[in-house]
Design a protein around this motif. Structure first.
Motif: not given
Length: 156
Positions: A46-54, A72-75
């Protein structure tokens, strides 16, 4: 195909189940977003290729098959996995939400939307029910892994 179900996390009427806090549950969902290998049998990488806060964009390697998705994350509320449709994968989305329908009661709501159809032919109905059953079992396993993470403090 749309499919939705609930899994009870905390039930004050069941003393045999150790309750989880919202924070523990959210941490477990974050672990699934960051590295799904403990949650998905057969996942090699499982490779993360892009990341932002959400959001995260990931590549999931199942042997020679690579699936790309956006998380997509809604904390503290929900996480959504949107999978790209390819020649080898139907694509779709899974949203896992944390809900508290009553005091001391917490559930996870799993909502799947896929490109699979629910036609009236007997074979298609049987296949659709098989897929729903597999999704449900995967979700039971997800909650089991989250409980293990909460007990140990990390993925083993």
């Amino acid at each position: 195909m749309n499919f939705e179900h609930l899994l009870v996390v905390n039930d004050p009427d069941n003393p045999l189940v150790t309750p989880l806090t919202r924070e523990e549950l959210w941490f477990g969902l974050l672990c699934r977003a960051e590295d799904s290998r403990p949650f998905l049998p057969g996942l090699d990488a499982c490779t993360i290729v892009e990341r932002s806060d959400t959001e995260l964009v990931r590549e999931l390697n199942f042997g020679s098959v690579v699936i790309r998705d956006r998380v997509t994350l809604q904390p503290m509320e929900w996480v959504r996995f949107d999978t790209e449709r390819t020649a080898t994968h139907a694509g779709g989305s899974l949203t896992i939400g944390i809900e508290e329908p009553a005091p001391e009661t917490m559930v996870l709501r799993f909502h799947y939307r896929t490109t699979l159809t629910e036609l009236s032919a007997a074979d298609d109905i049987a296949y659709s029910e098989f897929v729903k059953s597999a999704y449900h079992q995967s979700d039971v396993d997800t909650l089991r892994v989250i409980r293990m993470i909460a007990e140990s403090g990390h993925i083993q």
